[in-house]
Design an enzyme around this catalytic site. Structure first.
Site, short mmCIF file in Angstrom:
data_model
loop_
_atom_site.label_atom_id
_atom_site.label_comp_id
_atom_site.label_asym_id
_atom_site.label_seq_id
_atom_site.Cartn_x
_atom_site.Cartn_y
_atom_site.Cartn_z
N ASN A 106 0.87 -1.33 -0.05
CA ASN A 106 0.11 -0.11 0.17
C ASN A 106 0.75 1.11 -0.02
OD1 ASN A 106 -2.54 -1.63 0.17
ND2 ASN A 106 -2.67 -1.10 2.33
N ARG A 444 -10.21 -4.18 -14.80
CA ARG A 444 -9.07 -5.30 -14.09
C ARG A 444 -9.75 -6.58 -14.38
NH1 ARG A 444 -5.40 -1.80 -11.41
NH2 ARG A 444 -6.38 0.05 -10.35
N ARG A 474 -4.61 1.58 -13.44
CA ARG A 474 -3.37 1.73 -12.90
C ARG A 474 -2.63 0.33 -12.54
NH1 ARG A 474 -3.80 5.87 -8.99
NH2 ARG A 474 -3.30 7.60 -10.53
N HIS A 504 -14.64 3.10 -15.75
CA HIS A 504 -14.73 2.56 -14.41
C HIS A 504 -16.02 1.69 -14.01
CE1 HIS A 504 -14.01 2.20 -9.80
NE2 HIS A 504 -12.96 1.68 -10.41
N TYR A 537 -12.42 -9.57 -2.17
CA TYR A 537 -12.94 -8.22 -2.19
C TYR A 537 -14.57 -8.38 -1.97
CZ TYR A 537 -8.80 -6.18 -4.53
OH TYR A 537 -7.53 -5.62 -4.92
N ARG A 633 -13.96 2.88 4.21
CA ARG A 633 -12.86 1.73 4.18
C ARG A 633 -11.49 2.66 4.43
NH1 ARG A 633 -11.32 -0.77 -0.64
NH2 ARG A 633 -9.64 0.42 -0.67
N HIS A 661 -15.29 -3.26 -0.36
CA HIS A 661 -15.04 -2.68 -1.61
C HIS A 661 -16.19 -1.99 -2.30
CE1 HIS A 661 -13.64 -2.55 -6.08
NE2 HIS A 661 -12.64 -1.93 -5.57
#
Length: 762
Positions: A106, A444, A474, A504, A537, A633, A661
């Protein structure tokens, strides 16, 4: 020095002594206060937070200037919460090791993106004062101060808490000097056979300039002495990233690794360091130290100037390796003259230098966390099929499309299996001869994606297949480029969305020819179409044949693949046009109800909330008497509990075995709760620079489920962190008797298991 956390209603302040020896309680109950008057320009004055030196003159008609917490510091506080889990002895031991590795990953990304971006804006002169009131240089100074403190704390958690606990379980990370002669011999043979051939020692002298140090690579800085001249030389040896970072040595020798045997791990850099004389024959190895560089790896692609976005991105990925350094980590025992050389050659500032105890880069702990020691992991968990997708007759195999025709299906992963729901939905559509078209967004996905394979199968079967691939996701850019080319080669229509916007949203549209015409099957989710992350997730997804949703998705996909800028939607809110305005309208409606004396409330579950317009709308709602509950979160710019501003706002955070998430938005709506789920966090990038989609959930069962989830996450009966008005996060995880409170995720596992058992009895 001692630091005192603010008292929560009905509790006493917690004091955490900062002694040399770290205890579990000091980390797991209340870590070092990351924000205090020495490093934060905000102070409390008459209930209002103002910049130091300003007069405190609250005005009921105006919101105070310093009502936003700093987003960068807030993110670092999130990573501090990860570190607290690593220190918590009530968390299974190998999971604590994994949390240490997650903390490192992270922080690496934070420096590569957030810190690098801030530095770039300062250099180019486009940086502006943050919403928190901090100037860019002040932000950098605070980031450096907090990061130094966090990394020091991580080292203590590892060396004083986790490593000794691992050793008690027979899992040891041992240094070269702690090994026996027999082990030295075995590792020497390993070095000769497998390590030595891939090493490339690089000397630094007039004929050899200082080598380029790639980002996140682990390196040995080696000081050599020429015995003939007594002259000192410097060299660099890169620890090969493709070799295992931790070399496993199992005792008894030769036995396979199992629960019954001791697992001893030796850092690869130690093995290399012990054999440096073989890399530099004729030279005396005087000293060696490990170091690691973090570089700017944030991509900049000028889409308007790129004839081909794919080519432009591939070119930029090549440049990424050569971004400027933003952090230098060195072994704490490094000599000053070696450190000065590294600082000078790499061009880093003193505040960007981090001296830490070896071993550096604790991402290596993932190897230990993967050990098959069931008693040291969370209890086994297996996702189950959602009962709404079960066939009517048990003897028949599940027909996903038939189940969706019967009713809307609300999925919550990982409790509901992704493979038997979303993946099965797309795979069935790909092989169904009545399906005419599939349209899908991909942000992703996994390296061996069954979703991509299904889309390829559908295209090869003659169906119209559209894939909106966001190749700018990313750190997944290279994977997405590969999949985009593979999809194109199979005949899939691949587009990259709208210039200037990242796509997204998580959408899938299946068009099927049925007896009464074309039916559109839809999936709108909060998480990626990735079977691997879907097991880790927590996310929601809605499967529906509602005609309004089908019409909305058709229009949205037409926007993404063609030209339809004025499309209007009935059951969707779509960024960048209507997510922010749509949510603020609903917050303002609750505000109006409260002002008329009606019951009014707002509840949100999300990853981050920093958008000033949304936060201000929540402040106005709180002033009017609206009860606001935020389950965040990560980053949160809201300052809750300030009299006259936010006393009706509560903020909780929950971390655990799954990554929370999902994004859920609930509004009291005069007694008829209005519920939305989708892909958007309340951040500028999501609301202004991305295509995001929220869908309204209308089935009363599902609205009740979402409401119950938010109620559980905001309950005092479960473990959580709560945010105080001073900007500090405080942990509540033990009851009055000192026993652990119930875990939200554990309770959801049990709840979903009961639902499955109940469905089977019907």
């Amino acid at each position: 020095m001692t630091t005192t956390a603010p008292a929560k209603a009905g509790s006493e302040p917690v004091t955490a002594p900062q002694d040399e020896e770290l205890t579990v309680a000091e980390v797991a109950t209340d870590t070092t206060a990351l924000i205090d008057e020495r490093r934060h320009p905000l102070r409390a004055a008459n209930g209002r937070f103002v910049r130091a030196g300003e007069a405190a003159t609250p005005d009921a008609d105006e919101l105070p200037l310093d009502r936003f917490l700093d987003r960068e510091i807030s993110w670092l506080q999130f990573n501090e919460r990860v570190l607290q889990l690593a220190a918590d002895e009530n968390v299974p031991l190998l999971e604590r090791a994994r949390f240490l590795a997650i903390f490192t990953s992270n922080l690496d990304e934070f420096f590569m993106v957030r810190v690098a971006g801030l530095k770039r804006r300062i250099t180019t002169g486009i940086a502006v004062r943050a919403a928190s009131g901090l100037e860019p240089r002040e932000q950098l100074d605070q980031i450096a101060a907090v990061s130094h403190e966090l990394l020091d704390l991580q080292a203590k958690v590892f060396h004083q808490l986790v490593r000794p606990a691992l050793s008690e379980e027979g899992i040891s990370i041992v240094r070269w000097d702690e090994l026996s002669d027999t082990e030295h011999e075995r590792l020497g043979n390993l070095f000769t056979d497998q390590i030595f051939p891939v090493l490339t020692p690089l000397a630094v002298d007039p004929a050899h300039p200082f080598p380029y140090i790639s980002g996140l690579s682990l390196n040995l800085a080696v000081v050599l002495i020429n015995p003939r001249t007594d002259k000192e030389h410097f060299a660099r040896v890169k620890v090969p990233p493709l070799l295992p970072r931790l070399v496993v040595r199992v005792e008894p020798a030769g036995d396979p690794l199992s629960d019954a045997h001791e697992a001893r791990f030796v850092p690869l850099e130690d093995v290399i360091a012990a054999h440096l004389d073989q890399l530099f024959p004729g030279m005396e190895v005087h000293q060696h130290f490990t170091f690691r560089v973090t570089r700017n790896e944030d991509l900049e692609v000028e889409e308007d100037d790129a004839e081909n976005l794919l080519t432009a991105l591939e070119r930029e990925l090549t440049r990424r390796r050569f971004g400027p350094p933003v952090r230098l980590e060195v072994e704490e025992s490094v000599d000053d003259h070696v450190m000065d050389l590294l600082v000078r050659e790499l061009g880093v500032h003193d505040s960007e230098l981090y001296r830490l105890p070896a071993p550096l880069d604790l991402r290596a702990l993932n190897v230990i966390a993967d050990l098959e020691r069931s008693e040291l992991h969370y209890p086994p968990f297996l996702s189950r099929s959602n009962p709404d997708l079960a066939p009517i007759e048990r003897s028949k195999t599940g027909d996903i499309l038939a189940s969706i025709r019967r009713q809307d299906v609300l999925l919550q992963h990982p409790y509901d299996s992704f493979s038997t729901s979303v993946q099965a939905f797309i795979e069935q559509a790909a092989t169904d001869p009545k399906v005419l078209a599939i349209k899908q967004t991909l942000y992703r996905t996994s390296g061996d994606s069954p979703i991509v394979d299904a889309l390829i199968d559908a295209a090869e079967a003659g169906k119209q297949v559209l894939a909106v691939v966001e190749i700018k996701a990313r750190f997944d850019e290279q994977n997405n480029i590969s999949w985009a080319r593979k999809l194109e080669a199979a005949g899939v229509h691949v587009v990259y969305g709208i210039v200037g916007l990242k796509t997204h949203c998580k959408l899938c549209l299946v068009v099927r020819q049925e007896g009464d015409g074309l039916i559109r099957y839809c999936h709108i989710g909060t998480g990626n179409y990735n079977p691997k992350t879907a097991r880790l997730y927590e996310d929601f997804g809605l499967l529906t044949v509602d005609p309004q949703v089908g019409e909305d998705l058709t229009r949205l996909f037409n926007q993404l693949s063609g030209q339809a800028p004025k499309s209007k939607f009935k059951r969707l809110l779509v960024a960048p046009r209507t997510v922010r305005t749509g949510l603020i309208e609903r917050i303002d409606a609750e505000t109006a109800r409260a002002r008329h004396g009606e019951d009014a409330w707002v509840a949100m579950k999300l990853n981050a909330i920093v958008d000033e317009e949304v936060v201000d709308a929540l402040y106005r709602a709180s002033r009017a008497g609206v009860k606001v509950q935020i389950w965040a979160r990560g980053t949160c710019a809201i300052r809750p509990g300030v009299p006259g501003l936010s006393e009706n706002i509560a903020v909780h955070s929950i971390l655990g075995r799954f990554l929370e998430h999902s994004r859920v938005f609930l509004f009291g709506n005069g007694g008829e709760t209005e519920a939305w789920i989708g892909s958007a966090d309340m951040m500028h990038r999501n609301l202004d620079r991305r295509v995001e989609a929220l869908v309204r959930v209308t089935d009363p069962r599902h609205v009740d489920d979402l409401t119950a989830l938010l109620r559980r996450g905001m309950s005092e009966d479960y473990q959580h962190w709560w945010l105080g008005s001073d900007g500090r996060w405080n942990r509540s995880h033990l009851d009055e008797a000192g026993e652990p409170l119930a875990d939200v995720q554990g309770s959801l596992i049990e709840m979903h298991s009961k639902r499955i058992r109940k469905a089977r009895r019907r």
